[in-house]
Design a protein around this motif. Structure first.
Motif, PDB file in Angstrom:
ATOM      1  N   ARG A  36       0.681  -1.151  -0.188  1.00 54.34           N
ATOM      2  CA  ARG A  36      -0.447   0.015   0.459  1.00 54.34           C
ATOM      3  C   ARG A  36       0.880   1.112  -0.074  1.00 54.34           C
ATOM      4  O   ARG A  36       0.499   2.430  -0.693  1.00 54.34           O
ATOM      5  N   ASN A  37       2.413   0.980   0.442  1.00 50.80           N
ATOM      6  CA  ASN A  37       3.018   2.434   0.409  1.00 50.80           C
ATOM      7  C   ASN A  37       3.719   2.508  -0.814  1.00 50.80           C
ATOM      8  O   ASN A  37       4.527   3.506  -1.169  1.00 50.80           O
ATOM      9  N   MET A  38       3.387   1.677  -1.615  1.00 52.32           N
ATOM     10  CA  MET A  38       4.054   1.637  -3.220  1.00 52.32           C
ATOM     11  C   MET A  38       5.414   2.360  -3.276  1.00 52.32           C
ATOM     12  O   MET A  38       6.088   2.365  -4.033  1.00 52.32           O
ATOM     13  N   THR A  39       6.052   0.377  -2.294  1.00 55.90           N
ATOM     14  CA  THR A  39       7.487   0.893  -2.358  1.00 55.90           C
ATOM     15  C   THR A  39       7.926  -0.557  -3.152  1.00 55.90           C
ATOM     16  O   THR A  39       8.849  -0.445  -3.610  1.00 55.90           O
ATOM     17  N   THR A  40       7.229  -1.340  -2.583  1.00 59.37           N
ATOM     18  CA  THR A  40       7.699  -2.733  -3.335  1.00 59.37           C
ATOM     19  C   THR A  40       6.843  -4.080  -3.467  1.00 59.37           C
ATOM     20  O   THR A  40       5.456  -3.696  -3.603  1.00 59.37           O
ATOM     21  N   VAL A  41       7.356  -4.780  -4.325  1.00 58.18           N
ATOM     22  CA  VAL A  41       6.458  -5.897  -4.906  1.00 58.18           C
ATOM     23  C   VAL A  41       7.279  -7.015  -4.632  1.00 58.18           C
ATOM     24  O   VAL A  41       8.163  -7.609  -4.646  1.00 58.18           O
ATOM     25  N   ALA A  42       6.171  -7.098  -4.224  1.00 57.51           N
ATOM     26  CA  ALA A  42       6.036  -9.103  -4.269  1.00 57.51           C
ATOM     27  C   ALA A  42       5.658 -10.176  -4.991  1.00 57.51           C
ATOM     28  O   ALA A  42       4.353 -10.177  -5.390  1.00 57.51           O
ATOM     29  N   PHE A  43       6.628 -11.169  -5.644  1.00 54.56           N
ATOM     30  CA  PHE A  43       5.828 -12.280  -6.794  1.00 54.56           C
ATOM     31  C   PHE A  43       6.082 -13.206  -5.442  1.00 54.56           C
ATOM     32  O   PHE A  43       6.772 -13.867  -4.701  1.00 54.56           O
ATOM     33  N   ALA A  44       4.686 -13.922  -5.592  1.00 54.18           N
ATOM     34  CA  ALA A  44       4.839 -15.564  -5.142  1.00 54.18           C
ATOM     35  C   ALA A  44       5.251 -16.044  -6.141  1.00 54.18           C
ATOM     36  O   ALA A  44       4.599 -17.121  -6.993  1.00 54.18           O
ATOM     37  N   LEU A  45       5.949 -17.419  -5.626  1.00 50.89           N
ATOM     38  CA  LEU A  45       6.767 -18.640  -6.226  1.00 50.89           C
ATOM     39  C   LEU A  45       6.515 -19.837  -6.424  1.00 50.89           C
ATOM     40  O   LEU A  45       5.608 -19.839  -5.453  1.00 50.89           O
ATOM     41  N   ALA A  46       6.033 -20.802  -7.078  1.00 51.61           N
ATOM     42  CA  ALA A  46       5.799 -22.266  -7.104  1.00 51.61           C
ATOM     43  C   ALA A  46       6.549 -22.774  -6.421  1.00 51.61           C
ATOM     44  O   ALA A  46       5.666 -23.728  -5.551  1.00 51.61           O
ATOM     45  N   PRO A 101      -1.718  -7.068   0.839  1.00 48.50           N
ATOM     46  CA  PRO A 101      -1.485  -5.929   1.227  1.00 48.50           C
ATOM     47  C   PRO A 101      -2.031  -5.769   2.547  1.00 48.50           C
ATOM     48  O   PRO A 101      -3.142  -5.819   2.766  1.00 48.50           O
ATOM     49  N   SER A 102      -0.810  -5.599   3.364  1.00 48.44           N
ATOM     50  CA  SER A 102      -1.116  -5.413   4.704  1.00 48.44           C
ATOM     51  C   SER A 102      -1.538  -4.096   4.472  1.00 48.44           C
ATOM     52  O   SER A 102      -1.611  -2.642   3.530  1.00 48.44           O
ATOM     53  N   PRO A 121       8.724  -5.901   3.903  1.00 49.47           N
ATOM     54  CA  PRO A 121       9.665  -4.894   2.740  1.00 49.47           C
ATOM     55  C   PRO A 121      10.897  -5.788   2.443  1.00 49.47           C
ATOM     56  O   PRO A 121      11.439  -5.616   1.463  1.00 49.47           O
ATOM     57  N   ARG A 122      11.734  -6.031   4.017  1.00 46.50           N
ATOM     58  CA  ARG A 122      13.182  -5.969   4.319  1.00 46.50           C
ATOM     59  C   ARG A 122      12.908  -7.955   3.935  1.00 46.50           C
ATOM     60  O   ARG A 122      13.965  -8.509   4.160  1.00 46.50           O
ATOM     61  N   GLY A 123      11.910  -8.269   3.864  1.00 42.32           N
ATOM     62  CA  GLY A 123      11.855 -10.183   3.762  1.00 42.32           C
ATOM     63  C   GLY A 123      11.867 -10.222   5.075  1.00 42.32           C
ATOM     64  O   GLY A 123      12.063 -11.567   5.124  1.00 42.32           O
ATOM     65  N   GLN A 124      11.452 -10.234   6.842  1.00 41.90           N
ATOM     66  CA  GLN A 124      11.381 -10.452   7.642  1.00 41.90           C
ATOM     67  C   GLN A 124       9.577 -10.942   7.327  1.00 41.90           C
ATOM     68  O   GLN A 124       8.822 -11.042   7.080  1.00 41.90           O
ATOM     69  N   VAL A 125       9.498 -12.202   8.260  1.00 44.16           N
ATOM     70  CA  VAL A 125       8.120 -13.189   8.027  1.00 44.16           C
ATOM     71  C   VAL A 125       8.156 -13.662   9.530  1.00 44.16           C
ATOM     72  O   VAL A 125       8.679 -13.759  10.801  1.00 44.16           O
ATOM     73  N   LEU A 126       6.473 -12.946   9.424  1.00 43.14           N
ATOM     74  CA  LEU A 126       6.487 -13.184  11.879  1.00 43.14           C
ATOM     75  C   LEU A 126       5.029 -13.803  11.530  1.00 43.14           C
ATOM     76  O   LEU A 126       4.032 -13.745  10.288  1.00 43.14           O
ATOM     77  N   ARG A 127       5.500 -14.851  12.108  1.00 42.38           N
ATOM     78  CA  ARG A 127       3.801 -15.595  11.804  1.00 42.38           C
ATOM     79  C   ARG A 127       2.903 -15.269  12.452  1.00 42.38           C
ATOM     80  O   ARG A 127       2.860 -14.561  13.818  1.00 42.38           O
ATOM     81  N   LEU A 128       1.263 -15.012  12.259  1.00 48.21           N
ATOM     82  CA  LEU A 128       0.466 -13.634  13.273  1.00 48.21           C
ATOM     83  C   LEU A 128      -0.497 -15.234  13.696  1.00 48.21           C
ATOM     84  O   LEU A 128      -1.038 -15.235  14.709  1.00 48.21           O
ATOM     85  N   LEU A 129      -0.804 -16.158  12.216  1.00 53.85           N
ATOM     86  CA  LEU A 129      -1.851 -17.130  12.927  1.00 53.85           C
ATOM     87  C   LEU A 129      -1.496 -18.334  12.461  1.00 53.85           C
ATOM     88  O   LEU A 129      -0.685 -18.710  11.408  1.00 53.85           O
ATOM     89  N   LYS A 130      -1.807 -18.950  13.276  1.00 53.39           N
ATOM     90  CA  LYS A 130      -1.423 -20.871  12.835  1.00 53.39           C
ATOM     91  C   LYS A 130      -2.345 -21.426  12.280  1.00 53.39           C
ATOM     92  O   LYS A 130      -3.519 -20.953  12.442  1.00 53.39           O
ATOM     93  N   LEU A 345       0.948 -10.046 -14.236  1.00 61.62           N
ATOM     94  CA  LEU A 345       0.913  -9.030 -14.614  1.00 61.62           C
ATOM     95  C   LEU A 345       0.023  -7.272 -14.420  1.00 61.62           C
ATOM     96  O   LEU A 345      -0.928  -8.012 -14.071  1.00 61.62           O
ATOM     97  N   GLY A 346       0.826  -6.484 -14.022  1.00 60.38           N
ATOM     98  CA  GLY A 346       0.117  -5.344 -13.546  1.00 60.38           C
ATOM     99  C   GLY A 346       0.602  -4.182 -13.361  1.00 60.38           C
ATOM    100  O   GLY A 346       1.783  -4.383 -13.294  1.00 60.38           O
ATOM    101  N   TRP A 347       0.097  -3.067 -13.828  1.00 56.90           N
ATOM    102  CA  TRP A 347       0.351  -1.812 -13.415  1.00 56.90           C
ATOM    103  C   TRP A 347       0.598  -1.515 -11.977  1.00 56.90           C
ATOM    104  O   TRP A 347      -0.088  -1.654 -10.931  1.00 56.90           O
ATOM    105  N   SER A 348       1.512  -0.309 -11.181  1.00 53.56           N
ATOM    106  CA  SER A 348       1.402   0.514 -10.212  1.00 53.56           C
ATOM    107  C   SER A 348       0.001   1.236 -10.624  1.00 53.56           C
ATOM    108  O   SER A 348       0.505   1.990 -11.125  1.00 53.56           O
ATOM    109  N   ALA A 349      -0.112   1.780  -8.738  1.00 54.53           N
ATOM    110  CA  ALA A 349      -1.306   2.467  -9.148  1.00 54.53           C
ATOM    111  C   ALA A 349      -1.144   4.222  -9.488  1.00 54.53           C
ATOM    112  O   ALA A 349      -1.987   4.279 -10.190  1.00 54.53           O
TER     113      ALA A 349
END
Length: 374
Positions: A36-46, A101-102, A121-130, A345-349
């Motif tokens: 939502r801050n328009m700083t980072t793109v995340a790509f989900a890999l298979a 987006p969070s 955005p720096r790649g830290q992973v925090l588990r919220l729900l089991k 495929l997708g455009w930024s806002a």
């Protein structure tokens, strides 16, 4: 309607080589998400990993444009600096995760087995729900809530305290969720029906046999998606009127709404399939049909509408990416065919960046100079 002029081909290197930042990941790309801050793109890999890249271009094309004094022609010089590698997480599940987006920072991530993470955005992973049961869809509303679709129905959570505060049981497995941008209603796609739910009120049920995600127009005038019979369904939200368009070569797994053109576009044909919504195709598939770009022999796999221009990008089954003008045969070849399909495929806002992912694991961000489209 003001129209955009696509640039003509030149003798320079291919546009993709000049405009795109490209990274190999060694795993098929399934989806992408911009924070939502328009700083980072995340790509989900298979393989369950997520690749993160910054949206901003350290060598934007406008800073690499030079003009020849004798002819006045402009050209873009190639990049001079090597790109830093993407940030890659460890596998978060045994298959591709779902991204949203969070509402606060970074991304929400849902594994297939029910675990919910926050990814910075720096790649830290925090588990919220089991995880307790599989998650089939994930959506966030931009105001502190997120929704997950599971076998027993839909559950709404507050992202700060993670307490589930609303639930909607369903009698079929939901496989598509999206919050409508203005009313914050939740559109829920099930096998036999489409539900529109304002939490705290009973859901509206519509007899639409959906198959996959629900897409909403930015002005919340229409929603649509792939139909279970292989066509495209559209609903006019003000009236509840529904139409189903058939005759696709392949199920239209990707659709988009273009506000500037007042149109909807879909993949699954040998060109960019589109329809004007001012003359909506309620009575005939041919009503309002827009022929955008040139027809070919390769299916479109993904479409993405520019947020402020009457342009649509299309990713093809052979790896090509084109940008076409709504209702006109002009098109710009951005990426040439490689043999591996474009999968996301997708455009930024802001309309400056185009995110691209492919079946052979390439992720890319093409950044366009401000005056490329006139």
């Amino acid at each position: 309607m003001d129209q955009t002029t696509l640039p003509r081909p030149s003798a320079q290197p291919a546009l993709y080589d000049l405009l795109a930042r490209v990274w190999p990941t060694e795993s098929a790309v399934v989806s992408h998400c911009i924070d939502r801050n328009m700083t980072t793109v995340a790509f989900a890999l298979a393989d369950g990993r997520v690749a993160l890249v910054p949206l901003a271009d350290p060598e934007p094309p406008e800073k690499r444009i030079r003009q020849e004094l004798d002819t006045g022609r402009s050209s873009i010089r190639p990049r001079s600096k090597a790109l830093p590698p993407p940030t890659l997480t460890e596998p978060l599940d045994d298959g591709a995760v779902r991204l949203a987006p969070s509402n606060t920072h970074g991304f929400l991530v849902a594994g297939r087995h029910g675990q919910i993470f926050r990814l910075t955005p720096r790649g830290q992973v925090l588990r919220l729900l089991k995880g307790t049961q599989p998650v089939f869809a994930l959506a966030s509303d931009g105001q502190g809530r997120f929704a997950i679709a599971q076998e027993r129905g839909i559950v709404l959570h507050d992202e700060d305290d993670l307490v589930p505060f609303q639930a909607l049981p369903t009698h079929c497995r939901p496989d598509g969720l999206t919050f409508l941008p203005q009313s914050r209603r939740l559109a829920i796609a099930g096998e036999q029906a489409l539900f529109l739910w304002q939490p705290g009120s009973p859901p509206e049920s519509h007899a639409v046999q959906t198959d996959g995600p629900v897409i909403c127009a930015p002005d919340e005038s229409w929603i649509g998606g792939a139909a279970r019979d292989g066509g495209l369904w559209l609903m006019q939200l003000a009236t509840g009127r529904v139409t189903v368009i058939g005759n696709f070569r392949a199920p239209p797994r990707s659709i988009c709404f273009n506000t500037k053109a007042g149109a909807v576009f879909a993949a699954g044909a040998f060109r960019v399939a589109g329809w004007s919504l001012s003359d909506a195709p309620f009575d005939s598939d041919a009503t309002g049909a827009l022929r955008s770009g040139r027809p070919g022999l390769v299916l479109t796999e993904c479409v993405a509408a520019h947020p402020s221009r009457d342009l649509v990008a299309a990713g093809m089954a052979n790896g090509a990416v084109i940008v076409a003008q709504a209702g006109l045969p002009d098109e710009m070849m951005l990426r040439h065919a490689t043999g591996a399909a474009v999968t996301t495929l997708g455009w930024s806002a802001c309309g400056t960046h185009l995110a691209i992912g492919t079946a052979d694991g390439e992720i890319a961000l093409a950044t366009f100079p401000p005056h490329l489209f006139k």
